[in-house]
Design an enzyme around this catalytic site. Structure first.
Site, PDB file in Angstrom:
ATOM      1  N   ASP A   1      -0.324  -4.591  10.013  1.00 13.74           N
ATOM      2  CA  ASP A   1      -1.340  -3.707   9.443  1.00 13.74           C
ATOM      3  C   ASP A   1      -2.564  -4.577   9.170  1.00 13.74           C
ATOM      4  O   ASP A   1      -2.513  -5.491   8.338  1.00 13.74           O
ATOM      5  CB  ASP A   1      -0.796  -3.070   8.150  1.00 13.74           C
ATOM      6  CG  ASP A   1      -1.786  -2.089   7.550  1.00 13.74           C
ATOM      7  OD1 ASP A   1      -2.947  -2.055   7.994  1.00 13.74           O
ATOM      8  OD2 ASP A   1      -1.394  -1.347   6.621  1.00 13.74           O
TER       9      ASP A   1
ATOM     10  N   TRP B   1       0.880  -1.179   0.000  1.00 13.97           N
ATOM     11  CA  TRP B   1       0.000   0.000   0.000  1.00 13.97           C
ATOM     12  C   TRP B   1       0.918   1.229   0.000  1.00 13.97           C
ATOM     13  O   TRP B   1       1.770   1.358   0.892  1.00 13.97           O
ATOM     14  CB  TRP B   1      -0.854  -0.058   1.269  1.00 13.97           C
ATOM     15  CG  TRP B   1      -1.823   1.056   1.438  1.00 13.97           C
ATOM     16  CD1 TRP B   1      -2.707   1.530   0.527  1.00 13.97           C
ATOM     17  CD2 TRP B   1      -2.018   1.822   2.633  1.00 13.97           C
ATOM     18  NE1 TRP B   1      -3.452   2.545   1.068  1.00 13.97           N
ATOM     19  CE2 TRP B   1      -3.042   2.747   2.360  1.00 13.97           C
ATOM     20  CE3 TRP B   1      -1.430   1.823   3.899  1.00 13.97           C
ATOM     21  CZ2 TRP B   1      -3.501   3.650   3.304  1.00 13.97           C
ATOM     22  CZ3 TRP B   1      -1.884   2.727   4.837  1.00 13.97           C
ATOM     23  CH2 TRP B   1      -2.908   3.631   4.546  1.00 13.97           C
TER      24      TRP B   1
ATOM     25  N   LYS C   1     -12.879  -0.745   6.315  1.00 17.91           N
ATOM     26  CA  LYS C   1     -13.380  -1.750   5.371  1.00 17.91           C
ATOM     27  C   LYS C   1     -14.322  -2.725   6.062  1.00 17.91           C
ATOM     28  O   LYS C   1     -15.373  -3.051   5.542  1.00 17.91           O
ATOM     29  CB  LYS C   1     -12.236  -2.553   4.754  1.00 17.91           C
ATOM     30  CG  LYS C   1     -10.911  -1.842   4.665  1.00 17.91           C
ATOM     31  CD  LYS C   1     -10.785  -0.989   3.460  1.00 17.91           C
ATOM     32  CE  LYS C   1      -9.450  -0.244   3.474  1.00 17.91           C
ATOM     33  NZ  LYS C   1      -9.313   0.642   2.359  1.00 17.91           N
TER      34      LYS C   1
HETATM   35  C1  LMR Z   1      -6.706   1.419  -0.827  1.00 13.91           C
HETATM   36  O1  LMR Z   1      -5.635   0.806  -0.737  1.00 13.91           O
HETATM   37  O2  LMR Z   1      -7.275   1.615  -1.899  1.00 13.91           O
HETATM   38  C2  LMR Z   1      -7.371   1.938   0.402  1.00 13.91           C
HETATM   39  O3  LMR Z   1      -6.682   1.558   1.539  1.00 13.91           O
HETATM   40  C3  LMR Z   1      -7.648   3.390   0.337  1.00 13.91           C
HETATM   41  C4  LMR Z   1      -6.457   4.201   0.692  1.00 13.91           C
HETATM   42  O4  LMR Z   1      -6.498   4.898   1.716  1.00 13.91           O
HETATM   43  O5  LMR Z   1      -5.464   4.159  -0.022  1.00 13.91           O
END
Ligand code: LMR
Length: 396
Positions: free
Chosen positions: A207, A128, A244
């Site tokens: 996480d 991420w 989520k």
């Molecule tokens: C994502 O990865 O799309 C979500 O966690 C939204 C974000 O905050 O990036």
């Protein structure tokens, strides 16, 4: 004052939604952000959350304590750690955070306060994107662990770098439903990762933004966390987001926890958490905390929430299968079986940047520039359209 200010490019994931919203084409599809959508492509207010909001409709506007709602913290800790030794022995410090990002931020701030010496934070490659921004903004030296190869988890590559991490380094782990690849370590692989973390005296931060999205059960999706803190007795931080799992995206409701070696360290860790919270957001928001607390602490609502997690995870799984079968039916060049082997909210398609651009320009299909798609954005009304568009992009 601002002559030397440099423009910083916008966040790539949020830009996807911005571009999607600005597109007037009725065929448009947003597979960008990790936000659950129902079978009509609409945001879903969970039935459990609807029930909970009736209980907290008059929660007032007073400050919460600095560490957040006591009921929410206790229930959140119980949700994750119930049945473990740290839980029965009370060895868990906790503090409400501004969703997953805020929880990770507090974890980083606290680790800095505990030991200000320079430290590396290892994140997965890919991950991420906010992991890098978050920890480098706090002054940590961000390093990468190879994570993805041949359309699956690159266990050898991952371990080859993990074993070189200097003692004291922080390792960011995705508890389940790895973002963006949808590939998690097997239980045997988790055990080997945990041994290296233990032997090298590394500090794990889990996480945990997608608990419930792999299996439909938070209990099953916290297996790795429990293995680390219960079986091995490791110290760790577990950062939760309820964005989520409860669909409370805008309420910014999360929890940061620290599992300590001894009960006597809990008060100290709680005091550092409070201090870090006070220095940053002062006190956390109330409404989302009251909703999440009501969901977790009211037996019939909590039962409904378990069903809601199954509804979401089952629909995503079924869309994975339909999407994959459609690609097979179209005889789309390449092997797409990774789409059904991956788990959680995301599919890591592996298509090229040029193909992503083609999908957006010709078909108004929006996705992250890493080729990640949010499977939750697929539904019975659009999966054939998306599969046909990918088929065209791959062939041209
Ligand atoms: C994502 O990865 O799309 C979500 O966690 C939204 C974000 O905050 O990036």
């Amino acid at each position: 004052f601002f002559e030397n200010a440099q423009y910083i490019p916008v966040d790539a994931i949020f830009q996807v939604t911005k571009d999607f919203l600005a597109d007037p084409d009725p065929r448009k599809v947003n597979l960008g952000p990790g936000t659950y959508r129902d079978e009509k492509g609409q945001p879903w207010i969970l039935p459990s959350v609807r029930m909970a909001t009736t209980l907290v409709s008059d929660c007032g506007h007073e400050y919460l304590p600095i560490a957040g709602s006591k009921v929410f913290r206790e229930e959140g800790v119980q949700l994750v750690f119930n049945g473990t030794k740290p839980f029965s022995e009370g060895r868990i410090a906790s503090c409400q955070g501004l969703s997953g990002t805020g929880a990770l931020y507090l974890a980083g701030q606290v680790l800095r306060k505990v030991d200000p010496s320079p430290k590396a934070v290892y994140i997965t490659d890919p991950t991420w994107p906010n992991h890098d921004l978050l920890f480098s903004s706090m002054g940590f030296d961000v390093k990468y662990l190879p994570y993805y190869k041949d359309k699956s988890f690159d266990f050898e590559g991952y371990m080859s770098v993990l074993v070189t991490a200097p003692p004291g380094s922080i390792i960011i782990l995705h508890s389940c439903a790895h973002n963006p690849t949808g590939c998690d370590p097997s239980k045997e692989q988790w055990k080997k990762i945990a041994s290296v973390i233990q032997e090298r005296h590394l500090f794990p931060i889990f996480d945990s933004a997608y608990l419930g999205f792999n299996s439909g059960s938070v209990n099953d999706d916290t297996w790795a966390i429990k293995y680390f803190v219960d079986e091995l007795g490791l110290e760790a931080s577990i950062c939760l987001s309820f964005a989520k799992s409860m669909g409370l995206y805008g309420e910014r409701i999360g929890l940061v926890t620290f599992v300590t070696k001894s009960l006597s360290q809990v008060d100290t860790m709680n005091s550092i958490l409070e201090n870090a919270q006070r220095a940053t957001v002062s006190t956390p928001p109330k409404y989302g905390a009251e909703i999440a607390a009501a969901v977790l602490s009211t037996p019939d609502i909590s039962e409904q929430w378990s069903k809601d997690l199954i509804t979401m995870s089952t629909r995503i799984k079924s869309m994975r299968e339909k999407f994959y079968e459609e690609l097979v039916r179209l005889d789309t060049p390449g092997d797409w079986s990774h789409m059904i082997k991956q788990t959680g909210m995301f599919g890591f398609t592996g298509i090229s940047p040029a193909q992503i651009t083609h999908l957006q320009a010709k078909y108004h299909i929006y996705m992250a520039n890493t080729s990640r798609i949010s499977i939750a954005g697929l539904n019975d009304g659009n999966f054939e359209y998306v599969a046909a568009a990918i088929d065209d992009a791959v062939r041209n």
